[in-house]
Design an enzyme around this catalytic site. Sequence first.
Site, mmCIF file in Angstrom:
data_model
loop_
_atom_site.group_PDB
_atom_site.id
_atom_site.type_symbol
_atom_site.label_atom_id
_atom_site.label_comp_id
_atom_site.label_asym_id
_atom_site.label_seq_id
_atom_site.Cartn_x
_atom_site.Cartn_y
_atom_site.Cartn_z
ATOM 1 N N HIS A 1 -16.178 70.927 92.314
ATOM 2 C CA HIS A 1 -15.625 71.016 93.662
ATOM 3 C C HIS A 1 -15.743 72.441 94.209
ATOM 4 O O HIS A 1 -16.179 72.644 95.355
ATOM 5 C CB HIS A 1 -14.158 70.585 93.634
ATOM 6 N N GLU A 2 -15.368 73.426 93.401
ATOM 7 C CA GLU A 2 -15.398 74.811 93.871
ATOM 8 C C GLU A 2 -16.832 75.289 94.123
ATOM 9 O O GLU A 2 -17.101 75.966 95.119
ATOM 10 C CB GLU A 2 -14.693 75.726 92.868
ATOM 11 N N GLU B 1 -12.667 70.595 102.425
ATOM 12 C CA GLU B 1 -12.178 70.177 101.116
ATOM 13 C C GLU B 1 -12.719 68.796 100.746
ATOM 14 O O GLU B 1 -13.156 68.562 99.615
ATOM 15 C CB GLU B 1 -10.644 70.165 101.105
#
Length: 271
Positions: free
Chosen positions: A131-132, A193
Amino acid sequence: MQRTLPSRLRTPLAIAMVGLTLAACSTSPLGRNQLALFSNDELEQMGQQSFAQYQEELPEVGGAAHDYVQCVADAITAEVPADTQVDDWEVKVFDDDSANAFALPGGYIGVNSGLLDIAEDQDQLAAVIGHEVGHVLANHANERVSTQAATQTGLSILQSAAGLEGAAGEQLMGLLGAGAQYGVILPFSRKQESEADKVGLDLMAEAGFNPSASIDLWQNMASQSQGAPPEWLSTHPSNQSRIQGLQDRLDEATPLYEQARASGKRPNCQR
């Protein structure tokens, strides 16, 4: 009742916003239009400065914890496209109880030790790191600082054009600033996000980590985040929204995982 800005304010603001939009448009990996006002070199410098500041503020954790995180990060970053122009990712584990991680332009990954209490195995940790790194691949740092810069430019133009001065002017600008925060910056962040979730899910699957573990991870996160602010006041989607988005993406990510496993990608990162 819907309110509109006076015409004397709409014209300069519209000209400025159109100019910014025409000056720097880009597209995310999922096809979403983005505002990108900063060069790659500028973003890499920002990333380097932010990482250095983090290193100054928190002690690092070495040994087995670092080796474990490094193992997962290496498998994830091996799948990063070459056009990202990051050949060597620097990975650090920081002594902090919060369940947090980040990745920065220029190839920097940080994981707080508290995350290792929430991410129960290599697949769940891969979901976070994927995700990051997804934020970096989707150029979200550029988009965030560009959106903030454009918002501040717009507010400055409004203040100048309206001749707002004194206490009344400060109060109105405060209200306009709050409107920009909750109407522009935060919704953009939630979109980012959700996008990073999808990009990261594909990335971890391509590396040979089980994408379904992302659901378990966010269920763990949900159990630790009682009393979180409502979604419209947060830079992140609600845990349930995030879980639903990941579940919807599994139909695309699972074949990537199966293909990776068939080709011999079987990470074995030990805690």
